[in-house]
Design a protein around this motif. Structure first.
Motif, PDB file in Angstrom:
ATOM      1  N   ASP A 126     -18.859  24.920 -41.233  1.00 47.14           N
ATOM      2  CA  ASP A 126     -19.721  23.914 -40.602  1.00 47.14           C
ATOM      3  C   ASP A 126     -20.015  22.737 -41.518  1.00 47.14           C
ATOM      4  O   ASP A 126     -20.801  21.858 -41.165  1.00 47.14           O
ATOM      5  N   ASP A 127     -19.437  22.728 -42.700  1.00 44.44           N
ATOM      6  CA  ASP A 127     -19.751  21.672 -43.674  1.00 44.44           C
ATOM      7  C   ASP A 127     -18.529  20.888 -44.110  1.00 44.44           C
ATOM      8  O   ASP A 127     -18.012  21.088 -45.215  1.00 44.44           O
ATOM      9  N   PRO A 128     -18.056  19.981 -43.281  1.00 40.85           N
ATOM     10  CA  PRO A 128     -16.896  19.182 -43.690  1.00 40.85           C
ATOM     11  C   PRO A 128     -17.191  18.413 -44.978  1.00 40.85           C
ATOM     12  O   PRO A 128     -18.308  17.946 -45.184  1.00 40.85           O
ATOM     13  N   GLU A 129     -16.163  18.355 -45.826  1.00 44.86           N
ATOM     14  CA  GLU A 129     -16.393  17.798 -47.166  1.00 44.86           C
ATOM     15  C   GLU A 129     -15.250  16.860 -47.519  1.00 44.86           C
ATOM     16  O   GLU A 129     -14.083  17.164 -47.255  1.00 44.86           O
ATOM     17  N   CYS A 130     -15.575  15.755 -48.143  1.00 47.32           N
ATOM     18  CA  CYS A 130     -14.542  14.815 -48.573  1.00 47.32           C
ATOM     19  C   CYS A 130     -13.724  15.446 -49.713  1.00 47.32           C
ATOM     20  O   CYS A 130     -14.292  15.886 -50.705  1.00 47.32           O
ATOM     21  N   PRO A 131     -12.401  15.531 -49.565  1.00 45.88           N
ATOM     22  CA  PRO A 131     -11.596  16.170 -50.619  1.00 45.88           C
ATOM     23  C   PRO A 131     -11.498  15.315 -51.883  1.00 45.88           C
ATOM     24  O   PRO A 131     -11.077  15.804 -52.927  1.00 45.88           O
ATOM     25  N   TYR A 132     -11.888  14.052 -51.798  1.00 48.39           N
ATOM     26  CA  TYR A 132     -11.771  13.172 -52.968  1.00 48.39           C
ATOM     27  C   TYR A 132     -13.039  13.157 -53.815  1.00 48.39           C
ATOM     28  O   TYR A 132     -12.974  13.120 -55.037  1.00 48.39           O
ATOM     29  N   CYS A 133     -14.222  13.157 -53.157  1.00 51.32           N
ATOM     30  CA  CYS A 133     -15.458  13.085 -53.948  1.00 51.32           C
ATOM     31  C   CYS A 133     -16.413  14.238 -53.643  1.00 51.32           C
ATOM     32  O   CYS A 133     -17.522  14.285 -54.164  1.00 51.32           O
ATOM     33  N   GLN A 134     -15.958  15.184 -52.802  1.00 51.92           N
ATOM     34  CA  GLN A 134     -16.751  16.375 -52.463  1.00 51.92           C
ATOM     35  C   GLN A 134     -18.073  16.047 -51.761  1.00 51.92           C
ATOM     36  O   GLN A 134     -18.975  16.884 -51.689  1.00 51.92           O
ATOM     37  N   SER A 135     -18.211  14.835 -51.251  1.00 52.48           N
ATOM     38  CA  SER A 135     -19.436  14.487 -50.534  1.00 52.48           C
ATOM     39  C   SER A 135     -19.422  15.109 -49.140  1.00 52.48           C
ATOM     40  O   SER A 135     -18.371  15.282 -48.533  1.00 52.48           O
ATOM     41  N   ASN A 136     -20.609  15.447 -48.649  1.00 56.56           N
ATOM     42  CA  ASN A 136     -20.704  15.934 -47.270  1.00 56.56           C
ATOM     43  C   ASN A 136     -21.139  14.825 -46.312  1.00 56.56           C
ATOM     44  O   ASN A 136     -21.328  15.057 -45.129  1.00 56.56           O
ATOM     45  N   ASP A 137     -21.283  13.638 -46.863  1.00 51.12           N
ATOM     46  CA  ASP A 137     -21.677  12.504 -46.035  1.00 51.12           C
ATOM     47  C   ASP A 137     -20.427  11.932 -45.351  1.00 51.12           C
ATOM     48  O   ASP A 137     -19.920  10.871 -45.721  1.00 51.12           O
ATOM     49  N   VAL A 138     -19.939  12.666 -44.388  1.00 48.29           N
ATOM     50  CA  VAL A 138     -18.672  12.307 -43.745  1.00 48.29           C
ATOM     51  C   VAL A 138     -18.845  12.324 -42.229  1.00 48.29           C
ATOM     52  O   VAL A 138     -19.753  12.969 -41.701  1.00 48.29           O
ATOM     53  N   GLU A 139     -17.972  11.616 -41.569  1.00 43.66           N
ATOM     54  CA  GLU A 139     -18.054  11.594 -40.111  1.00 43.66           C
ATOM     55  C   GLU A 139     -16.663  11.542 -39.517  1.00 43.66           C
ATOM     56  O   GLU A 139     -15.765  10.877 -40.041  1.00 43.66           O
ATOM     57  N   ARG A 140     -16.498  12.230 -38.403  1.00 41.36           N
ATOM     58  CA  ARG A 140     -15.209  12.231 -37.713  1.00 41.36           C
ATOM     59  C   ARG A 140     -14.908  10.850 -37.163  1.00 41.36           C
ATOM     60  O   ARG A 140     -15.757  10.210 -36.556  1.00 41.36           O
ATOM     61  N   LYS A 141     -13.695  10.391 -37.393  1.00 43.74           N
ATOM     62  CA  LYS A 141     -13.292   9.084 -36.874  1.00 43.74           C
ATOM     63  C   LYS A 141     -12.937   9.201 -35.405  1.00 43.74           C
ATOM     64  O   LYS A 141     -12.315  10.183 -35.006  1.00 43.74           O
ATOM     65  N   GLN A 142     -13.282   8.238 -34.660  1.00 47.73           N
ATOM     66  CA  GLN A 142     -12.874   8.221 -33.260  1.00 47.73           C
ATOM     67  C   GLN A 142     -11.729   7.228 -33.124  1.00 47.73           C
ATOM     68  O   GLN A 142     -11.940   6.032 -33.037  1.00 47.73           O
ATOM     69  N   GLU A 143     -10.523   7.745 -33.196  1.00 52.98           N
ATOM     70  CA  GLU A 143      -9.361   6.864 -33.121  1.00 52.98           C
ATOM     71  C   GLU A 143      -8.472   7.313 -31.986  1.00 52.98           C
ATOM     72  O   GLU A 143      -8.298   8.507 -31.782  1.00 52.98           O
ATOM     73  N   LYS A 144      -7.882   6.392 -31.353  1.00 58.38           N
ATOM     74  CA  LYS A 144      -6.909   6.762 -30.333  1.00 58.38           C
ATOM     75  C   LYS A 144      -5.593   7.116 -31.004  1.00 58.38           C
ATOM     76  O   LYS A 144      -5.136   6.440 -31.899  1.00 58.38           O
ATOM     77  N   GLY A 145      -4.997   8.208 -30.583  1.00 59.80           N
ATOM     78  CA  GLY A 145      -3.654   8.521 -31.058  1.00 59.80           C
ATOM     79  C   GLY A 145      -3.602   9.305 -32.356  1.00 59.80           C
ATOM     80  O   GLY A 145      -2.627   9.961 -32.648  1.00 59.80           O
ATOM     81  N   ARG A 146      -4.628   9.255 -33.184  1.00 61.15           N
ATOM     82  CA  ARG A 146      -4.618  10.019 -34.430  1.00 61.15           C
ATOM     83  C   ARG A 146      -5.759  10.999 -34.420  1.00 61.15           C
ATOM     84  O   ARG A 146      -6.915  10.608 -34.392  1.00 61.15           O
ATOM     85  N   GLN A 147      -5.403  12.243 -34.465  1.00 61.15           N
ATOM     86  CA  GLN A 147      -6.449  13.259 -34.408  1.00 61.15           C
ATOM     87  C   GLN A 147      -6.808  13.745 -35.796  1.00 61.15           C
ATOM     88  O   GLN A 147      -5.978  13.758 -36.688  1.00 61.15           O
TER      89      GLN A 147
END
Ligand SMILES: [Zn+2]
Length: 292
Positions: free
Chosen positions: A27-48
């Motif tokens: 339940d805790d998505p984490e940035c693989p580059y800086c280990q921050s949890n301040d991340v959000e899912r992008k809403q993009e068409k075509g790229r999941q």
């Protein structure tokens, strides 16, 4: 997990992504580059599956930093490839895999090598113990009836140049560890066994090949003299010899055209499969090892 279950559980790319995100982050998505949890899912068409990091402003997905990163190969193909490799008793050629998942042979080979590399690093640091059989053999070249052993390097180069020496140790009823040594000298055997077994809680069994005497001072060592008999109560090397025959079947049946430089990865695959032979969750455990 067999092919049918994989297809059923992961019918779309999205399903594969959800599964891997859950394995990697829960339940805790984490940035693989800086280990921050301040991340959000992008809403993009075509790229999941893309995410934004507000701390370092990177964009990433669950594959970042793993063997599946940047390959453009759909995740379902990775999933199916892994399932097929795990369940292929005699291993699986890249030509066959390519046909199975509609991918060119080169890409299929590349996937397999990445999967094997990951298999190679599993359980690296766990030492064998208990009753351990050690043995060496030669794989490659043309299959021949009598596999005469030579412990002299010059002789090795001349007579069995296309064969590759491999060394292994296996716990009775347990795990195996293998390597592709430079040669099968006492020193190479000593170094391998030092890295593979815990000498304090191990009893070693080998045949009479004298290079194994190099470890006699460090671990209790029993020898079965094959010139006299093959089994003396619990003193035998049948387990490791059974493992070698599986390796050879896979090699001669599937990978005979490959060369020495790839032997370590093929051996890693065979060893991993042997070690997972009784694990019904080997697929998810493998993913857990990669992403967890
Ligand atoms: Zn970040």
């Amino acid at each position: 997990m067999n092919l049918f279950t994989v297809m059923q559980r992961f019918p779309t790319h999205r399903d594969c992504l959800n599964y891997l995100e859950d394995v990697r982050w829960g339940d805790d998505p984490e940035c693989p580059y800086c280990q921050s949890n301040d991340v959000e899912r992008k809403q993009e068409k075509g790229r999941q599956g893309r995410w934004n990091c507000y701390t370092c402003t990177s964009s990433f997905n669950v594959l970042s930093g793993t063997i599946m990163e940047q390959t453009r190969i759909p995740l379902q193909k990775w999933f199916v490839a892994l399932s097929l490799m795990i369940n292929a008793k005699k291993s699986l050629s890249s030509c066959q895999l390519g046909r199975d998942i509609e991918l060119n042979q080169k890409s299929a080979w590349y996937m397999q090598q990445r999967i094997r590399t990951a298999m190679a690093s599993e359980g690296e640091n766990e030492l064998l113990q208990g009753l351990v059989e050690a043995d060496e053999t030669f794989v490659g070249g043309k299959p021949r009836k009598a596999n005469k052993r030579v412990d002299d390097n010059k002789e090795l180069g001349r007579k069995v140049s296309k064969k590759v020496a491999v060394l292994g140790a296996v716990e009775r009823g347990g795990r195996v560890k293998t390597t592709v040594p430079r040669d099968v000298s006492g020193w190479s055997i000593y170094r391998f066994l030092k890295s593979a077994v815990n000498p304090d809680v191990t009893t070693l069994i080998t045949d009479e090949y004298r290079a194994y005497n190099s470890v006699s001072g460090t671990v209790p060592h029993y020898v079965i003299k094959h010139e006299e008999r093959y089994v003396d109560d619990w003193v035998h090397t049948n387990t490791i010899e059974g493992f070698w025959s599986g390796v050879k079947r896979a090699w001669y049946g599937t990978h005979h055209h490959y060369t020495r430089e790839y032997m370590p990865l093929y051996l890693a695959e065979a060893s991993w499969k042997y070690n997972e032979r009784q694990n019904p969750h080997s697929f998810s455990d493998f993913m857990q090892g990669l992403f967890g």
